[in-house]
Design a protein around this motif. Structure first.
Motif, PDB file in Angstrom:
ATOM      1  N   LEU A  29      -3.621  -2.722  -3.335  1.00  0.00           N
ATOM      2  CA  LEU A  29      -2.720  -3.578  -2.758  1.00  0.00           C
ATOM      3  C   LEU A  29      -1.256  -3.146  -3.056  1.00  0.00           C
ATOM      4  N   ASN A  30      -1.052  -3.179  -4.252  1.00  0.00           N
ATOM      5  CA  ASN A  30       0.199  -2.241  -4.585  1.00  0.00           C
ATOM      6  C   ASN A  30       0.701  -1.187  -4.217  1.00  0.00           C
ATOM      7  N   VAL A  31      -0.052  -0.043  -4.114  1.00  0.00           N
ATOM      8  CA  VAL A  31       0.033   1.040  -3.381  1.00  0.00           C
ATOM      9  C   VAL A  31       0.312   0.892  -1.954  1.00  0.00           C
ATOM     10  N   PHE A  32      -0.527   0.034  -1.353  1.00  0.00           N
ATOM     11  CA  PHE A  32      -0.287  -0.322   0.034  1.00  0.00           C
ATOM     12  C   PHE A  32       1.379  -0.931   0.203  1.00  0.00           C
ATOM     13  N   ASN A  33       1.477  -1.728  -0.971  1.00  0.00           N
ATOM     14  CA  ASN A  33       2.957  -2.343  -0.643  1.00  0.00           C
ATOM     15  C   ASN A  33       3.974  -1.534  -0.775  1.00  0.00           C
ATOM     16  N   ILE A  34       3.992  -0.562  -1.757  1.00  0.00           N
ATOM     17  CA  ILE A  34       5.128   0.570  -1.870  1.00  0.00           C
ATOM     18  C   ILE A  34       5.081   1.697  -0.896  1.00  0.00           C
ATOM     19  N   VAL A  35       3.956   1.702  -0.230  1.00  0.00           N
ATOM     20  CA  VAL A  35       3.873   2.978   0.908  1.00  0.00           C
ATOM     21  C   VAL A  35       4.055   2.306   2.285  1.00  0.00           C
ATOM     22  N   TRP A  36       3.420   1.143   2.484  1.00  0.00           N
ATOM     23  CA  TRP A  36       3.886   0.340   3.867  1.00  0.00           C
ATOM     24  C   TRP A  36       4.577  -0.908   4.085  1.00  0.00           C
ATOM     25  N   VAL A  37       4.460  -1.601   2.955  1.00  0.00           N
ATOM     26  CA  VAL A  37       5.231  -2.964   3.108  1.00  0.00           C
ATOM     27  C   VAL A  37       6.788  -2.664   2.792  1.00  0.00           C
ATOM     28  N   LYS A  38       6.787  -2.042   1.524  1.00  0.00           N
ATOM     29  CA  LYS A  38       8.245  -2.070   0.961  1.00  0.00           C
ATOM     30  C   LYS A  38       8.482  -0.566   0.879  1.00  0.00           C
ATOM     31  N   PRO A  39       8.296   0.325   1.661  1.00  0.00           N
ATOM     32  CA  PRO A  39       8.425   1.896   1.403  1.00  0.00           C
ATOM     33  C   PRO A  39       9.418   2.321   0.500  1.00  0.00           C
ATOM     34  N   LEU A 304      11.107   6.213   7.056  1.00  0.00           N
ATOM     35  CA  LEU A 304       9.844   6.048   6.877  1.00  0.00           C
ATOM     36  C   LEU A 304       8.764   5.235   7.531  1.00  0.00           C
ATOM     37  N   PRO A 305       7.906   5.313   8.010  1.00  0.00           N
ATOM     38  CA  PRO A 305       6.897   4.556   8.770  1.00  0.00           C
ATOM     39  C   PRO A 305       6.633   3.189   8.009  1.00  0.00           C
ATOM     40  N   ASN A 306       6.485   2.011   8.664  1.00  0.00           N
ATOM     41  CA  ASN A 306       6.279   0.728   7.961  1.00  0.00           C
ATOM     42  C   ASN A 306       5.013   0.066   8.238  1.00  0.00           C
ATOM     43  N   ILE A 307       5.020  -1.226   7.688  1.00  0.00           N
ATOM     44  CA  ILE A 307       3.439  -1.897   8.262  1.00  0.00           C
ATOM     45  C   ILE A 307       3.437  -2.200   9.628  1.00  0.00           C
ATOM     46  N   PHE A 308       4.587  -2.455  10.218  1.00  0.00           N
ATOM     47  CA  PHE A 308       4.615  -2.680  11.679  1.00  0.00           C
ATOM     48  C   PHE A 308       4.132  -1.723  12.514  1.00  0.00           C
ATOM     49  N   GLU A 309       4.676  -0.329  12.148  1.00  0.00           N
ATOM     50  CA  GLU A 309       4.303   0.842  12.752  1.00  0.00           C
ATOM     51  C   GLU A 309       2.711   1.014  12.436  1.00  0.00           C
ATOM     52  N   ARG A 310       2.297   0.979  11.371  1.00  0.00           N
ATOM     53  CA  ARG A 310       1.072   1.099  11.100  1.00  0.00           C
ATOM     54  C   ARG A 310       0.080   0.303  11.955  1.00  0.00           C
TER      55      ARG A 310
END
Length: 321
Positions: A29-39, A304-310
């Motif tokens: 969840l933390n990796v997902f956060n720093i990669v996609w939610v708050k890149p 960088l792509p974000n959660i919405f684009e994902r």
């Protein structure tokens, strides 16, 4: 009596696997956060930052040799192999280059376009610079040590007191891939932390390329260090001094076994089959291997792509490449 002991062992295994799953889910969840939610942006680290150079600013020497916490006795078979210092520097430098890709430079102020997003590269920076290294001849040698109660206790004490990520490296580069995965599953059975199979051969399990077989046991302390990189103050303090304390009292530990158990072999088969079942997605969890195979790179300069684009890609099947 033997059946009872086997049952108790299986119950203990189930408890550790459950704890590992919960702990690893929090990490995911933390990796997902720093990669996609708050890149995390590229270019947060300068070219001369210690995580980018790999040098201890106090000595101007590579930090990795100063963070070796255990070395097993080198067997005759590896007497002509590179020194442990060379080996650990190869592994550390490999991760350092990943960080360098996301560091700012004159040509790339926001970091280079790269197959990995900056956040992933920053994680590797925290592991290579602040981590502690253990070096063994081969998997049998490592199991012999890790299966000793005192060695396990020292390993846990290192993690608890230093709050660093341990990296276990092997001198043998001509390893059996299945045995490597089984060893990693052995670690996942004695510790409640996820471990992965990074090595110089074809990937197996959730492992990534590395110049030597190297296991990162993910204790979660990478989070504290990586989140520091978001701020200027954090970037100035994230690099820690070399490890000074001696955690392992002996040079040799003869544990209760040198081979894996059936449940560890089962976990290895399950892990391999799970990755194989993913097909073209492969063993990359936070990035899409299918896109990378077509040449996609994360370019911080273009955003960088974000959660919405994902979500657009996942739900509406809108592909950016």
């Amino acid at each position: 009596m033997k059946s009872l002991l086997t049952l108790i062992d299986l119950v203990k295994t189930g408890i550790i696997w459950t704890r590992l799953t919960v702990h690893n889910t929090w990490g995911i969840l933390n990796v997902f956060n720093i990669v996609w939610v708050k890149p995390m942006k590229g270019g947060l680290l300068t070219e001369d930052h210690p995580m980018v150079t790999g040098l201890n600013p106090e000595t101007n020497q590579p930090i990795w040799t100063q963070n070796i916490v255990f070395q097993s006795v080198r067997s005759q078979e590896y007497q002509d192999a590179p020194s442990d210092e060379e080996i650990v520097c190869d592994v550390g430098n490999y991760m350092r280059k990943m960080v360098e890709n996301s560091a700012q430079s004159k040509k790339y102020p926001q970091g280079k376009p790269d197959r990995m997003p900056p956040a992933i590269n920053y994680i590797h920076g925290c592991v290579h610079y602040n981590g502690g290294f253990l070096i063994f001849n081969d998997f049998k040698d490592a199991i012999t040590h890790f299966s000793h109660p005192e060695f396990q206790a020292s390993f846990k004490r290192f993690v608890k007191e230093e709050k660093r990520e341990p990296v276990t490296i092997f001198r043998n580069r001509n390893y059996d891939r299945v045995e490597f995965l089984e060893f990693v599953c052995f670690l996942r059975t004695i510790f409640p932390w996820f471990s992965n199979t990074n090595g110089n051969k074809k990937r197996i399990g959730w492992g990534n390329p590395a110049p030597y077989p190297a296991v990162n046991t993910i204790t979660g302390h990478w989070m504290t260090d990586t989140y520091k990189i978001y701020t200027e103050t954090g970037r100035q303090t994230v690099c820690r001094k070399p490890i000074e304390k001696q955690y392992f009292a002996h040079k040799v530990y003869f544990g209760v076994r040198s081979v894996v158990k059936p449940q560890e072999q089962f976990l290895a088969r399950f892990t391999d089959e799970r990755v194989v079942a993913r097909g073209a997605k492969g063993n990359l969890f936070f990035v899409d291997l299918r896109k990378l195979s077509r040449g996609y790179k994360f370019d911080p300069a273009k955003g960088l792509p974000n959660i919405f684009e994902r979500l657009m890609e996942k739900v509406l099947k809108v592909n950016s490449l």
